[in-house]
Scaffold this motif. Structure first.
Motif, PDB file in Angstrom:
ATOM      1  N   ASN A 173      -0.575  10.117   4.145  1.00 11.87           N
ATOM      2  CA  ASN A 173      -1.474  10.024   3.090  1.00 11.87           C
ATOM      3  C   ASN A 173      -0.932  10.080   1.530  1.00 11.87           C
ATOM      4  O   ASN A 173      -1.597  10.353   0.678  1.00 11.87           O
ATOM      5  CB  ASN A 173      -2.925  10.303   3.175  1.00 11.87           C
ATOM      6  CG  ASN A 173      -3.994   9.469   2.224  1.00 11.87           C
ATOM      7  OD1 ASN A 173      -3.958   8.158   2.096  1.00 11.87           O
ATOM      8  ND2 ASN A 173      -4.817  10.285   1.519  1.00 11.87           N
ATOM      9  N   ARG A 175       1.486   8.706  -1.497  1.00 11.35           N
ATOM     10  CA  ARG A 175       2.258   7.459  -1.793  1.00 11.35           C
ATOM     11  C   ARG A 175       3.163   7.854  -2.930  1.00 11.35           C
ATOM     12  O   ARG A 175       3.106   8.633  -3.666  1.00 11.35           O
ATOM     13  CB  ARG A 175       1.001   6.442  -2.444  1.00 11.35           C
ATOM     14  CG  ARG A 175      -0.181   6.118  -1.500  1.00 11.35           C
ATOM     15  CD  ARG A 175      -1.140   5.147  -1.788  1.00 11.35           C
ATOM     16  NE  ARG A 175      -1.763   5.722  -3.059  1.00 11.35           N
ATOM     17  CZ  ARG A 175      -1.565   5.320  -4.347  1.00 11.35           C
ATOM     18  NH1 ARG A 175      -0.951   4.421  -4.644  1.00 11.35           N
ATOM     19  NH2 ARG A 175      -2.436   5.738  -5.301  1.00 11.35           N
ATOM     20  N   SER A 231      -4.478   2.160  -3.611  1.00  9.90           N
ATOM     21  CA  SER A 231      -4.535   3.007  -2.299  1.00  9.90           C
ATOM     22  C   SER A 231      -3.746   2.243  -1.413  1.00  9.90           C
ATOM     23  O   SER A 231      -3.431   3.138  -0.363  1.00  9.90           O
ATOM     24  CB  SER A 231      -6.098   3.238  -2.044  1.00  9.90           C
ATOM     25  OG  SER A 231      -6.688   2.256  -1.687  1.00  9.90           O
ATOM     26  N   PHE A 232      -3.535   1.135  -1.346  1.00  3.97           N
ATOM     27  CA  PHE A 232      -2.815   0.504  -0.438  1.00  3.97           C
ATOM     28  C   PHE A 232      -1.376  -0.035  -0.848  1.00  3.97           C
ATOM     29  O   PHE A 232      -0.614  -0.729  -0.033  1.00  3.97           O
ATOM     30  CB  PHE A 232      -3.265  -0.728   0.240  1.00  3.97           C
ATOM     31  CG  PHE A 232      -2.940  -1.158   1.793  1.00  3.97           C
ATOM     32  CD1 PHE A 232      -3.063  -0.362   2.604  1.00  3.97           C
ATOM     33  CD2 PHE A 232      -2.421  -2.511   1.816  1.00  3.97           C
ATOM     34  CE1 PHE A 232      -2.421  -0.426   4.099  1.00  3.97           C
ATOM     35  CE2 PHE A 232      -1.899  -2.650   3.093  1.00  3.97           C
ATOM     36  CZ  PHE A 232      -1.893  -1.831   4.394  1.00  3.97           C
ATOM     37  N   THR A 234       2.376   1.514  -1.764  1.00  3.57           N
ATOM     38  CA  THR A 234       3.424   2.670  -1.847  1.00  3.57           C
ATOM     39  C   THR A 234       4.733   1.834  -1.552  1.00  3.57           C
ATOM     40  O   THR A 234       4.750   0.897  -1.090  1.00  3.57           O
ATOM     41  CB  THR A 234       3.189   3.385  -0.793  1.00  3.57           C
ATOM     42  OG1 THR A 234       3.704   4.823  -0.632  1.00  3.57           O
ATOM     43  CG2 THR A 234       3.159   3.053   0.784  1.00  3.57           C
TER      44      THR A 234
END
Length: 247
Positions: A173, A175, A231-232, A234
């Motif tokens: 988790n 990134r 958050s999604f 990276t």
């Protein structure tokens, strides 16, 4: 308050893009540790920003300074949630005339120093299984222009480092993303921008928006990548370049 209760380290935090990030992030509730070689602007920024802002003078290429930054930040705030790798330097000239010391200095600051700090921050983020890394790269990590060989190489390598981190640490988790600005109106580019004729040519032929970026516009992109709004996302290389790389 997109960064409420989050601690952010910003390198090169006393001027330019780093200072713009500090100002923007604090408005979103972040606790800040500003790191840089120039003590006076760093401490002036911390005083002006006020509560929950640390100024930690130091050299990113020196492991003892990096260790001290981590120690002070964790002692004061207890955690590190975001790292903005903004510290960097320019270096110009024809490649065949580039002295060894100039090449080494550019790579030392832009790549090796960044690695030293990122490695320490990652160790902490792995324990917490959470974190966001935002690296200030450049369009010259995506395309090359003459007279900046060492800088081109340092930013291209940084982009690959960012993606390597994203692939390796995504399962934890964590990134990692890179922002790739075009020309930004900061102190670091002031001398180059002093060539008015050249700058007008660049705006007309290479920048569809017909202007250069303000530091605040780069900070806005950094805020998005630092926050949970991305958050999604990276492993991305985000050009913030007024259309330069679309030409």
């Amino acid at each position: 308050m997109r960064l409420e209760n989050k601690t952010v380290i910003i390198t090169g935090g006393g001027t330019g893009i780093g200072l713009a990030c500090a100002e923007r992030f604090q408005k979103e509730g972040a606790r800040l540790a500003l790191f840089g070689r120039r003590k006076d602007p760093l401490e002036a920024a911390a005083r002006r920003l006020g509560a929950n802002v640390l100024a930690v003078p130091g050299d990113i290429t020196k492991e003892e300074d990096v260790d001290r930054l981590i120690e002070i930040t964790l002692k004061q705030f207890g955690q590190i949630d975001v790292l903005v790798n903004n510290a960097g330097t320019l270096g110009g000239g024809a490649l065949h005339e580039t002295p060894n010391d100039m090449w080494d200095q550019v790579l030392d600051i832009n790549l090796r120093g960044l690695f030293l700090l990122t490695r320490r921050v990652l160790a902490h983020m792995v324990e917490r299984k959470s974190g966001s890394l935002v690296h200030i790269s450049s369009i010259l990590g995506l395309v090359a222009v003459p007279q900046t060989g060492a800088y081109n190489v340092s930013k291209g390598a940084l982009n690959q480092l960012s993606r390597s981190i994203a692939v390796e640490y995504g399962p934890m988790n964590i990134r990692s993303n890179a922002v790739c600005p075009g020309m930004v109106e900061t102190d670091m580019t002031e001398e180059l921008r002093g060539n008015a004729e050249l700058m007008e040519d660049w705006k007309e032929h290479y920048y569809p928006l017909r202007r250069f970026a303000k530091a605040e516009e780069i900070a806005n992109a950094c805020l998005f990548l630092a926050s949970d709004e991305s958050s999604f996302i990276t492993g991305t290389l985000l050009p913030v370049d007024g259309g330069f790389t679309a030409m």
